[in-house]
Design an enzyme around this catalytic site. Structure first.
Site, PDB file in Angstrom:
ATOM      1  N   LYS A  77      -5.071 -12.703  -9.181  1.00 31.01           N
ATOM      2  CA  LYS A  77      -5.737 -13.303  -8.019  1.00 31.01           C
ATOM      3  C   LYS A  77      -7.142 -12.713  -7.871  1.00 31.01           C
ATOM      4  O   LYS A  77      -7.299 -11.489  -7.945  1.00 31.01           O
ATOM      5  CB  LYS A  77      -4.902 -12.992  -6.765  1.00 31.01           C
ATOM      6  CG  LYS A  77      -5.518 -13.499  -5.489  1.00 31.01           C
ATOM      7  CD  LYS A  77      -4.998 -12.765  -4.261  1.00 31.01           C
ATOM      8  CE  LYS A  77      -6.017 -12.926  -3.142  1.00 31.01           C
ATOM      9  NZ  LYS A  77      -5.907 -12.008  -2.045  1.00 31.01           N
ATOM     10  N   LYS A 118     -11.407  -8.769  -3.895  1.00 34.50           N
ATOM     11  CA  LYS A 118     -12.324  -7.632  -3.853  1.00 34.50           C
ATOM     12  C   LYS A 118     -11.597  -6.362  -4.281  1.00 34.50           C
ATOM     13  O   LYS A 118     -12.177  -5.473  -4.899  1.00 34.50           O
ATOM     14  CB  LYS A 118     -12.852  -7.452  -2.424  1.00 34.50           C
ATOM     15  CG  LYS A 118     -13.894  -8.469  -2.040  1.00 34.50           C
ATOM     16  CD  LYS A 118     -14.107  -8.486  -0.540  1.00 34.50           C
ATOM     17  CE  LYS A 118     -13.736  -9.813   0.069  1.00 34.50           C
ATOM     18  NZ  LYS A 118     -13.457  -9.788   1.499  1.00 34.50           N
ATOM     19  N   LYS A 173       0.837  -1.208   0.000  1.00 34.14           N
ATOM     20  CA  LYS A 173       0.000   0.000   0.000  1.00 34.14           C
ATOM     21  C   LYS A 173       0.865   1.249   0.000  1.00 34.14           C
ATOM     22  O   LYS A 173       0.597   2.212  -0.704  1.00 34.14           O
ATOM     23  CB  LYS A 173      -0.914   0.004   1.239  1.00 34.14           C
ATOM     24  CG  LYS A 173      -2.359  -0.237   0.851  1.00 34.14           C
ATOM     25  CD  LYS A 173      -3.327   0.080   1.933  1.00 34.14           C
ATOM     26  CE  LYS A 173      -4.665   0.389   1.280  1.00 34.14           C
ATOM     27  NZ  LYS A 173      -5.790   0.412   2.128  1.00 34.14           N
TER      28      LYS A 173
HETATM   29  P1  ADP Z   1      -9.931 -10.305  -0.712  1.00 39.02           P
HETATM   30  O1  ADP Z   1      -8.528 -10.458  -1.251  1.00 39.02           O
HETATM   31  O2  ADP Z   1     -10.945 -10.491  -1.786  1.00 39.02           O
HETATM   32  O3  ADP Z   1     -10.133  -9.028   0.061  1.00 39.02           O
HETATM   33  P2  ADP Z   1      -9.918 -11.517   1.854  1.00 39.02           P
HETATM   34  O4  ADP Z   1      -8.613 -10.855   2.139  1.00 39.02           O
HETATM   35  O5  ADP Z   1     -11.125 -11.042   2.577  1.00 39.02           O
HETATM   36  O6  ADP Z   1     -10.164 -11.496   0.284  1.00 39.02           O
HETATM   37  O7  ADP Z   1      -9.740 -13.072   2.096  1.00 39.02           O
HETATM   38  C1  ADP Z   1     -10.495 -13.884   2.964  1.00 39.02           C
HETATM   39  C2  ADP Z   1      -9.964 -15.302   2.898  1.00 39.02           C
HETATM   40  O8  ADP Z   1     -10.111 -15.830   1.574  1.00 39.02           O
HETATM   41  C3  ADP Z   1      -8.458 -15.410   3.213  1.00 39.02           C
HETATM   42  O9  ADP Z   1      -8.235 -16.618   3.942  1.00 39.02           O
HETATM   43  C4  ADP Z   1      -7.812 -15.452   1.878  1.00 39.02           C
HETATM   44  O10 ADP Z   1      -6.576 -16.135   1.901  1.00 39.02           O
HETATM   45  C5  ADP Z   1      -8.845 -16.222   1.046  1.00 39.02           C
HETATM   46  N1  ADP Z   1      -8.783 -15.788  -0.356  1.00 39.02           N
HETATM   47  C6  ADP Z   1      -9.102 -14.568  -0.854  1.00 39.02           C
HETATM   48  N2  ADP Z   1      -8.937 -14.504  -2.182  1.00 39.02           N
HETATM   49  C7  ADP Z   1      -8.501 -15.738  -2.574  1.00 39.02           C
HETATM   50  C8  ADP Z   1      -8.141 -16.324  -3.831  1.00 39.02           C
HETATM   51  N3  ADP Z   1      -8.223 -15.623  -4.967  1.00 39.02           N
HETATM   52  N4  ADP Z   1      -7.725 -17.594  -3.850  1.00 39.02           N
HETATM   53  C9  ADP Z   1      -7.651 -18.308  -2.700  1.00 39.02           C
HETATM   54  N5  ADP Z   1      -7.974 -17.830  -1.479  1.00 39.02           N
HETATM   55  C10 ADP Z   1      -8.386 -16.559  -1.396  1.00 39.02           C
END
Ligand code: ADP
Ligand code: TRP
Length: 342
Positions: A211, A214, A132
Protein backbone atom coordinates in the site's frame (compact mmCIF):
# COMPACT_ATOMS: atom_id res chain seq x y z
CA UNK A 1 -13.07 16.77 -10.62
CA UNK A 2 -15.40 14.02 -11.80
CA UNK A 3 -18.03 12.76 -9.36
CA UNK A 4 -17.35 9.15 -8.33
CA UNK A 5 -19.71 6.61 -6.85
CA UNK A 6 -23.08 8.04 -5.75
CA UNK A 7 -23.83 8.42 -2.04
CA UNK A 8 -25.96 5.90 -0.23
CA UNK A 9 -29.02 7.62 1.19
CA UNK A 10 -28.52 8.83 4.77
CA UNK A 11 -29.45 6.28 7.39
CA UNK A 12 -30.94 8.45 10.10
CA UNK A 13 -33.85 10.66 9.09
CA UNK A 14 -33.37 14.30 9.95
CA UNK A 15 -36.35 14.79 12.18
CA UNK A 16 -34.47 14.84 15.48
CA UNK A 17 -31.79 17.26 14.44
CA UNK A 18 -31.37 21.03 14.30
CA UNK A 19 -29.15 20.68 11.26
CA UNK A 20 -31.05 18.10 9.20
CA UNK A 21 -28.64 15.57 7.73
CA UNK A 22 -29.75 15.87 4.13
CA UNK A 23 -26.23 14.93 3.24
CA UNK A 24 -23.19 16.45 4.78
CA UNK A 25 -19.84 15.12 3.68
CA UNK A 26 -16.92 15.25 6.09
CA UNK A 27 -13.39 13.98 6.05
CA UNK A 28 -9.95 14.72 7.43
CA UNK A 29 -6.34 14.08 6.60
CA UNK A 30 -3.33 14.22 8.91
CA UNK A 31 -0.55 16.72 8.22
CA UNK A 32 2.14 14.08 8.65
CA UNK A 33 3.96 14.28 5.32
CA UNK A 34 3.77 15.31 1.72
CA UNK A 35 0.52 14.09 0.11
CA UNK A 36 1.01 11.25 -2.37
CA UNK A 37 -0.90 9.67 -5.25
CA UNK A 38 -2.56 7.18 -2.86
CA UNK A 39 -4.01 10.09 -0.88
CA UNK A 40 -5.05 11.73 -4.14
CA UNK A 41 -6.86 8.74 -5.64
CA UNK A 42 -8.19 7.22 -2.41
CA UNK A 43 -9.28 10.38 -0.67
CA UNK A 44 -8.68 13.79 -2.26
CA UNK A 45 -10.17 13.14 -5.69
CA UNK A 46 -13.38 11.48 -4.43
CA UNK A 47 -13.70 14.17 -1.75
CA UNK A 48 -13.37 16.99 -4.27
CA UNK A 49 -15.84 15.23 -6.59
CA UNK A 50 -18.43 15.02 -3.83
CA UNK A 51 -18.00 18.69 -2.98
CA UNK A 52 -19.40 19.60 -6.38
CA UNK A 53 -22.80 18.24 -5.51
CA UNK A 54 -22.96 18.21 -1.68
CA UNK A 55 -22.10 20.36 1.30
CA UNK A 56 -18.61 19.40 2.44
CA UNK A 57 -16.43 19.84 5.51
CA UNK A 58 -12.78 18.88 5.10
CA UNK A 59 -10.14 19.40 7.70
CA UNK A 60 -6.50 19.02 8.53
CA UNK A 61 -6.31 16.55 11.42
CA UNK A 62 -3.53 18.26 13.36
CA UNK A 63 -4.62 16.93 16.77
CA UNK A 64 -4.34 13.43 15.33
CA UNK A 65 -0.94 14.21 13.85
CA UNK A 66 0.33 15.02 17.34
CA UNK A 67 0.21 11.30 18.14
CA UNK A 68 3.38 10.97 16.06
CA UNK A 69 4.78 14.37 14.99
CA UNK A 70 7.16 15.94 17.51
CA UNK A 71 8.50 18.90 15.52
CA UNK A 72 6.27 22.01 15.61
CA UNK A 73 7.76 23.42 12.38
CA UNK A 74 7.03 20.18 10.57
CA UNK A 75 3.44 20.18 11.79
CA UNK A 76 2.90 23.77 10.60
CA UNK A 77 4.62 23.05 7.31
CA UNK A 78 2.48 20.02 6.48
CA UNK A 79 -0.69 21.81 7.54
CA UNK A 80 0.02 24.56 5.02
CA UNK A 81 0.90 21.90 2.40
CA UNK A 82 -2.59 20.49 2.77
CA UNK A 83 -4.27 23.88 2.60
CA UNK A 84 -2.39 24.50 -0.65
CA UNK A 85 -3.41 21.05 -1.95
CA UNK A 86 -7.11 21.74 -1.42
CA UNK A 87 -6.69 25.15 -3.05
CA UNK A 88 -4.88 23.58 -5.99
CA UNK A 89 -7.56 20.95 -6.49
CA UNK A 90 -10.17 23.70 -6.56
CA UNK A 91 -12.20 23.28 -3.36
CA UNK A 92 -14.63 26.20 -3.15
CA UNK A 93 -13.74 27.65 0.26
CA UNK A 94 -16.76 29.98 0.31
CA UNK A 95 -19.29 27.26 -0.33
CA UNK A 96 -17.67 24.63 1.89
CA UNK A 97 -15.76 24.50 5.16
CA UNK A 98 -12.06 23.76 5.15
CA UNK A 99 -10.27 24.10 8.46
CA UNK A 100 -7.76 22.98 11.05
CA UNK A 101 -9.14 20.39 13.45
CA UNK A 102 -7.60 22.28 16.39
CA UNK A 103 -9.42 25.49 15.46
CA UNK A 104 -12.58 23.78 16.74
CA UNK A 105 -11.51 22.87 20.30
CA UNK A 106 -15.06 21.69 21.09
CA UNK A 107 -14.15 18.45 19.37
CA UNK A 108 -11.95 17.47 22.32
CA UNK A 109 -14.89 18.01 24.69
CA UNK A 110 -17.04 15.68 22.65
CA UNK A 111 -14.17 13.20 22.50
CA UNK A 112 -14.08 13.13 26.30
CA UNK A 113 -17.83 12.62 26.57
CA UNK A 114 -17.64 9.78 24.03
CA UNK A 115 -14.65 8.23 25.75
CA UNK A 116 -16.83 7.77 28.82
CA UNK A 117 -19.09 5.41 26.89
CA UNK A 118 -16.30 3.66 24.95
CA UNK A 119 -15.50 0.10 26.06
CA UNK A 120 -11.75 -0.51 26.24
CA UNK A 121 -12.13 -3.68 24.18
CA UNK A 122 -13.32 -1.64 21.21
CA UNK A 123 -10.08 0.35 21.20
CA UNK A 124 -7.89 -2.66 21.90
CA UNK A 125 -9.19 -4.23 18.68
CA UNK A 126 -8.34 -1.15 16.57
CA UNK A 127 -5.77 -2.01 13.86
CA UNK A 128 -3.58 1.08 14.15
CA UNK A 129 -3.00 0.51 17.86
CA UNK A 130 -2.75 -3.28 17.60
CA UNK A 131 -0.23 -3.19 14.75
CA UNK A 132 2.02 -0.64 16.42
CA UNK A 133 1.96 -2.55 19.67
CA UNK A 134 2.74 -5.81 17.87
CA UNK A 135 5.76 -4.15 16.23
CA UNK A 136 6.97 -3.11 19.67
CA UNK A 137 6.73 0.61 18.82
CA UNK A 138 5.85 3.39 21.26
CA UNK A 139 2.12 3.53 21.86
CA UNK A 140 0.91 6.66 23.60
CA UNK A 141 -2.54 7.32 24.98
CA UNK A 142 -3.34 9.61 22.04
CA UNK A 143 -2.84 6.76 19.61
CA UNK A 144 -4.94 4.42 21.73
CA UNK A 145 -7.73 7.00 21.95
CA UNK A 146 -7.36 8.00 18.28
CA UNK A 147 -10.64 6.40 17.16
CA UNK A 148 -12.62 8.27 19.83
CA UNK A 149 -11.31 11.64 18.68
CA UNK A 150 -12.02 10.61 15.11
CA UNK A 151 -15.60 9.70 16.07
CA UNK A 152 -15.94 13.13 17.69
CA UNK A 153 -14.60 14.77 14.49
CA UNK A 154 -17.34 13.16 12.50
CA UNK A 155 -20.25 13.31 14.95
CA UNK A 156 -19.76 16.94 15.99
CA UNK A 157 -20.82 18.14 12.54
CA UNK A 158 -23.85 15.86 12.06
CA UNK A 159 -21.94 14.34 9.14
CA UNK A 160 -23.80 11.82 7.02
CA UNK A 161 -21.05 10.48 4.75
CA UNK A 162 -17.31 10.15 5.21
CA UNK A 163 -15.17 9.62 2.09
CA UNK A 164 -11.97 7.77 3.03
CA UNK A 165 -9.66 5.02 1.82
CA UNK A 166 -10.36 1.43 2.81
CA UNK A 167 -7.83 1.54 5.67
CA UNK A 168 -10.21 3.82 7.56
CA UNK A 169 -13.20 1.48 7.44
CA UNK A 170 -12.68 0.18 10.97
CA UNK A 171 -12.56 3.73 12.33
CA UNK A 172 -15.91 4.41 10.70
CA UNK A 173 -17.34 1.25 12.27
CA UNK A 174 -16.18 2.44 15.68
CA UNK A 175 -17.74 5.85 15.02
CA UNK A 176 -21.07 4.27 14.12
CA UNK A 177 -20.88 2.05 17.17
CA UNK A 178 -20.29 5.04 19.47
CA UNK A 179 -23.07 7.09 17.87
CA UNK A 180 -25.51 4.19 18.28
CA UNK A 181 -24.41 3.63 21.87
CA UNK A 182 -24.91 7.30 22.68
CA UNK A 183 -28.35 7.37 21.04
CA UNK A 184 -29.34 4.20 22.88
CA UNK A 185 -28.28 5.62 26.24
CA UNK A 186 -29.55 9.17 25.88
CA UNK A 187 -32.13 9.08 23.08
CA UNK A 188 -31.66 10.12 19.44
CA UNK A 189 -28.97 12.79 19.42
CA UNK A 190 -26.19 11.93 17.01
CA UNK A 191 -26.40 11.28 13.28
CA UNK A 192 -25.08 7.81 12.45
CA UNK A 193 -22.72 8.36 9.49
CA UNK A 194 -21.72 6.06 6.65
CA UNK A 195 -18.33 5.49 5.18
CA UNK A 196 -17.97 6.25 1.48
CA UNK A 197 -15.23 4.12 -0.02
CA UNK A 198 -14.58 4.01 -3.75
CA UNK A 199 -13.99 0.30 -4.33
CA UNK A 200 -11.91 0.91 -7.46
CA UNK A 201 -9.34 3.00 -5.62
CA UNK A 202 -9.58 1.31 -2.23
CA UNK A 203 -5.83 0.67 -1.98
CA UNK A 204 -3.30 2.18 -4.35
CA UNK A 205 0.02 0.30 -4.36
CA UNK A 206 3.28 2.15 -3.84
CA UNK A 207 6.68 1.81 -5.52
CA UNK A 208 7.29 -1.59 -3.90
CA UNK A 209 3.79 -2.98 -4.44
CA UNK A 210 2.70 -2.59 -0.82
CA UNK A 211 0.00 0.00 0.00
CA UNK A 212 1.35 3.45 -0.86
CA UNK A 213 1.91 5.04 2.52
CA UNK A 214 4.05 7.71 4.13
CA UNK A 215 4.99 5.12 6.74
CA UNK A 216 6.48 2.77 4.10
CA UNK A 217 8.56 5.33 2.26
CA UNK A 218 7.21 4.02 -1.05
CA UNK A 219 5.26 7.07 -2.21
CA UNK A 220 4.95 9.03 -5.40
CA UNK A 221 4.47 12.64 -4.32
CA UNK A 222 1.30 14.31 -5.59
CA UNK A 223 2.99 17.59 -6.41
CA UNK A 224 6.58 16.60 -6.96
CA UNK A 225 8.13 18.33 -9.97
CA UNK A 226 7.73 16.74 -13.38
CA UNK A 227 11.30 15.46 -13.18
CA UNK A 228 10.76 13.89 -9.75
CA UNK A 229 7.50 12.37 -10.91
CA UNK A 230 9.19 10.69 -13.86
CA UNK A 231 11.98 9.43 -11.62
CA UNK A 232 9.51 7.94 -9.13
CA UNK A 233 7.42 6.20 -11.80
CA UNK A 234 10.59 4.69 -13.29
CA UNK A 235 11.38 3.25 -9.84
CA UNK A 236 8.14 1.24 -9.55
CA UNK A 237 9.08 -2.38 -8.91
CA UNK A 238 8.29 -4.86 -11.69
CA UNK A 239 9.14 -8.53 -12.17
CA UNK A 240 12.01 -9.67 -14.36
CA UNK A 241 10.02 -11.16 -17.26
CA UNK A 242 12.05 -10.52 -20.44
CA UNK A 243 10.70 -8.04 -23.01
CA UNK A 244 9.64 -10.66 -25.55
CA UNK A 245 7.57 -12.75 -23.14
CA UNK A 246 3.87 -12.19 -22.30
CA UNK A 247 3.13 -10.39 -19.05
CA UNK A 248 0.17 -10.05 -16.74
CA UNK A 249 -1.23 -6.49 -16.43
CA UNK A 250 -3.36 -7.47 -13.44
CA UNK A 251 -0.34 -8.17 -11.23
CA UNK A 252 1.77 -5.26 -12.49
CA UNK A 253 2.30 -2.29 -10.14
CA UNK A 254 2.77 0.10 -13.05
CA UNK A 255 -0.49 -0.90 -14.68
CA UNK A 256 -2.23 -0.61 -11.29
CA UNK A 257 -1.32 3.08 -11.30
CA UNK A 258 -1.80 3.68 -15.02
CA UNK A 259 -5.40 2.48 -14.97
CA UNK A 260 -6.46 5.31 -12.68
CA UNK A 261 -5.24 7.93 -15.12
CA UNK A 262 -6.41 6.52 -18.46
CA UNK A 263 -9.51 5.65 -20.44
CA UNK A 264 -10.91 2.11 -20.53
CA UNK A 265 -9.95 1.98 -24.21
CA UNK A 266 -6.29 2.83 -23.58
CA UNK A 267 -6.17 0.35 -20.70
CA UNK A 268 -7.51 -2.42 -22.95
CA UNK A 269 -4.91 -1.60 -25.62
CA UNK A 270 -2.05 -1.77 -23.09
CA UNK A 271 -3.44 -4.93 -21.50
CA UNK A 272 -3.32 -6.54 -24.97
CA UNK A 273 0.29 -5.49 -25.40
CA UNK A 274 1.18 -7.04 -22.02
CA UNK A 275 -0.42 -10.34 -22.96
CA UNK A 276 1.11 -10.55 -26.42
CA UNK A 277 4.72 -10.08 -25.29
CA UNK A 278 7.23 -7.78 -26.93
CA UNK A 279 6.53 -4.94 -24.53
CA UNK A 280 9.14 -3.80 -22.00
CA UNK A 281 8.18 -2.31 -18.64
CA UNK A 282 10.04 0.88 -19.62
CA UNK A 283 7.34 1.60 -22.19
CA UNK A 284 4.39 1.31 -19.83
CA UNK A 285 6.31 3.32 -17.24
CA UNK A 286 6.69 6.13 -19.76
CA UNK A 287 2.96 5.92 -20.60
CA UNK A 288 2.06 5.92 -16.89
CA UNK A 289 4.27 8.93 -16.22
CA UNK A 290 2.65 10.85 -19.10
CA UNK A 291 -0.87 9.95 -18.02
CA UNK A 292 -0.31 10.96 -14.39
CA UNK A 293 1.46 14.13 -15.42
CA UNK A 294 -1.31 15.13 -17.82
CA UNK A 295 -3.88 15.02 -15.01
CA UNK A 296 -1.72 16.52 -12.27
CA UNK A 297 0.17 19.29 -14.11
CA UNK A 298 -2.53 22.00 -13.91
CA UNK A 299 -3.04 21.32 -10.18
CA UNK A 300 0.71 21.39 -9.61
CA UNK A 301 0.89 24.86 -11.08
CA UNK A 302 -1.87 26.15 -8.83
CA UNK A 303 -0.21 24.47 -5.84
CA UNK A 304 3.10 26.25 -6.35
CA UNK A 305 1.32 29.54 -7.03
CA UNK A 306 0.00 29.66 -3.45
CA UNK A 307 2.25 27.43 -1.36
CA UNK A 308 4.58 30.22 -0.21
CA UNK A 309 1.71 32.59 0.63
CA UNK A 310 1.46 31.64 4.31
CA UNK A 311 -0.87 34.52 5.34
CA UNK A 312 -3.34 33.60 2.60
CA UNK A 313 -3.29 29.90 3.51
CA UNK A 314 -3.72 30.69 7.19
CA UNK A 315 -6.59 33.04 6.26
CA UNK A 316 -8.36 30.23 4.39
CA UNK A 317 -7.98 27.91 7.41
CA UNK A 318 -9.19 30.52 9.90
CA UNK A 319 -12.23 31.46 7.85
CA UNK A 320 -13.18 27.78 7.56
CA UNK A 321 -12.56 27.17 11.26
CA UNK A 322 -14.91 29.97 12.28
CA UNK A 323 -17.72 28.53 10.12
CA UNK A 324 -17.16 24.95 11.29
CA UNK A 325 -17.10 26.02 14.91
CA UNK A 326 -20.62 27.42 14.65
CA UNK A 327 -21.92 23.99 13.63
CA UNK A 328 -19.85 22.18 16.27
CA UNK A 329 -21.02 24.38 19.14
CA UNK A 330 -24.67 23.60 18.35
CA UNK A 331 -24.15 19.86 18.24
CA UNK A 332 -21.99 19.87 21.37
CA UNK A 333 -24.67 21.83 23.25
CA UNK A 334 -27.24 19.26 22.21
CA UNK A 335 -24.97 16.51 23.58
CA UNK A 336 -24.22 18.38 26.81
CA UNK A 337 -27.92 18.90 27.40
CA UNK A 338 -28.55 15.17 26.97
CA UNK A 339 -25.82 14.01 29.34
CA UNK A 340 -26.60 16.59 32.03
CA UNK A 341 -23.67 18.96 31.61
CA UNK A 342 -26.06 21.85 30.85
P1 ADP B 1 -0.65 7.45 4.90
O1 ADP B 1 -1.00 5.98 4.99
O2 ADP B 1 0.28 7.72 3.77
O3 ADP B 1 -0.15 8.02 6.21
P2 ADP B 1 -3.04 8.85 5.53
O4 ADP B 1 -3.28 7.90 6.65
O5 ADP B 1 -2.66 10.25 5.85
O6 ADP B 1 -1.98 8.20 4.54
O7 ADP B 1 -4.33 8.86 4.61
C1 ADP B 1 -5.10 9.97 4.25
C2 ADP B 1 -6.26 9.51 3.38
O8 ADP B 1 -5.76 8.92 2.17
C3 ADP B 1 -7.13 8.42 4.04
O9 ADP B 1 -8.49 8.65 3.67
C4 ADP B 1 -6.61 7.15 3.46
O10 ADP B 1 -7.59 6.14 3.43
C5 ADP B 1 -6.22 7.58 2.04
N1 ADP B 1 -5.10 6.76 1.56
C6 ADP B 1 -3.84 6.74 2.04
N2 ADP B 1 -3.06 5.88 1.37
C7 ADP B 1 -3.85 5.32 0.40
C8 ADP B 1 -3.64 4.34 -0.62
N3 ADP B 1 -2.44 3.78 -0.81
N4 ADP B 1 -4.67 4.00 -1.40
C9 ADP B 1 -5.88 4.57 -1.22
N5 ADP B 1 -6.16 5.50 -0.28
C10 ADP B 1 -5.17 5.87 0.54
N1 TRP C 1 -7.71 8.85 10.57
C1 TRP C 1 -7.70 9.53 9.32
C2 TRP C 1 -6.43 9.09 8.53
O1 TRP C 1 -5.50 8.59 9.11
C3 TRP C 1 -7.69 11.03 9.48
C4 TRP C 1 -8.93 11.50 10.17
C5 TRP C 1 -9.00 12.06 11.42
C6 TRP C 1 -10.26 11.45 9.67
N2 TRP C 1 -10.30 12.38 11.71
C7 TRP C 1 -11.07 12.02 10.67
C8 TRP C 1 -10.81 10.98 8.47
C9 TRP C 1 -12.47 12.11 10.49
C10 TRP C 1 -12.19 11.07 8.31
C11 TRP C 1 -13.01 11.64 9.30
O2 TRP C 1 -6.39 9.24 7.35
Amino acid sequence: MTPGKPLQSPETPGKHFETPPVSRILSGIKPTGTPHLGNYLGFLKPALGLSQTHEALYFVADFHALTTVRDPQVLRHHTLDLAAVFYALGLDFDRHMFFRQSDVPEVTELAWILSCITPLGLLERAHAYKDKKARGEEVNHGLFAYPVLMAADILIYDSTHVPVGKDQKQHLEITRDLANRFNHLYGDTLVVPQDHIEDEVATIPGLDGRKMSKSYNNCIGLFSTEKELRKSVMKIVTDSTPVEEPKNPDTCNVFALYRHFSTKQDQAAWADRYRHGGMGYGEIKQAAFEAVNREIAPFRERYFSIREDTPRLNGILEQGGAKARQVAVKVLNRVKQKVGLH
